[in-house]
Design an enzyme around this catalytic site. Sequence first.
Site, PDB file in Angstrom:
ATOM      1  CE1 TYR A 178       6.319   6.040  -6.877  1.00 42.09           C
ATOM      2  CE2 TYR A 178       5.070   8.091  -6.932  1.00 42.09           C
ATOM      3  CZ  TYR A 178       6.066   7.312  -6.388  1.00 42.09           C
ATOM      4  OH  TYR A 178       6.822   7.805  -5.346  1.00 42.09           O
ATOM      5  CE  LYS A 190       9.814   6.789  -8.335  1.00 48.94           C
ATOM      6  NZ  LYS A 190       9.354   8.007  -7.635  1.00 48.94           N
TER       7      LYS A 190
END
Length: 295
Positions: A137, A165
């Site tokens: 992330y 992500k």
Amino acid sequence: MSEFQFPGLNLAITTPFDDAGRIDYISLEHNIERYLAAGVRSFLLSSGTGMHVYLSKEESEGLIRRGARIVNGRAKIIAQTSALLVEEAVERTARARDAGAEGVMVLPPFFEGPTDDQGIVDFYAEVAEVGLPVIGYNVPQAVGVAITPELLLKLSEIPGFCAVKDSGGDLGKQAELIRTGKFVMNGADNLVPYALYAGCHGLIWGGANFAPRTCLAIVDAAARGNWAETRELWKLLEPVMALLSKGDYVQTVYAAAHLAGYGAGSPRKPLRALSSDCIPALRQSIETLIEREAI
């Protein structure tokens, strides 16, 4: 490269709360069924939009378990298992696996965590040992650690690390990540069509909570290479996605979901419901979307 496990739209679903601030599982089931009917085929539970940092380990596990039970194989289940301590991130990941998650999203060590690449690689390697696909992330503005192209290449050598992500909000930097040839998922709502054009492999999208059909339509149009249709659909989404990027993201998503009929209550304290002064502009930005979603 093997086939990506989480393509297209992965809905970072809100966690519904009742008036007492408890997780409202009745509303969760109602919303999941509506999203499934709209065509959503992957959910991220205990996401940032779902208020992960304000859920206890037990609450997060219960949310994942109930969500997986409701979905019952009709969609994929991803869970956020971020934590400050590596031992807790590993524990949360194991709990998510046992509760029915098929993948996890994990922040790098944050709040004075390691900033050297090897320290971050070691952290993700421990989490990946649990046995679920791990999505890194990247949100450097919030955690102080950036996943660079060089770091992504190192992370991708870890068995089980499947993607990053990117919620950094910089399309140029996201394109650099994509050019590594590794799997990259866009997490910046206001960049969706541009990220799709740049070649991102999937979306983790909180703004899709209040317009799932339209968000799925833009993913489909991009997948077909119909960029004119993609642009026309984005014109419907752009006003509210731009509004979300200006601040109070979670509060705005909850308010917009309420206006669209996806009741999630109010965000949990210490966040408060979106100010009533902001509601008229929000309502105006999604009026056409709500009409389209009802068709």
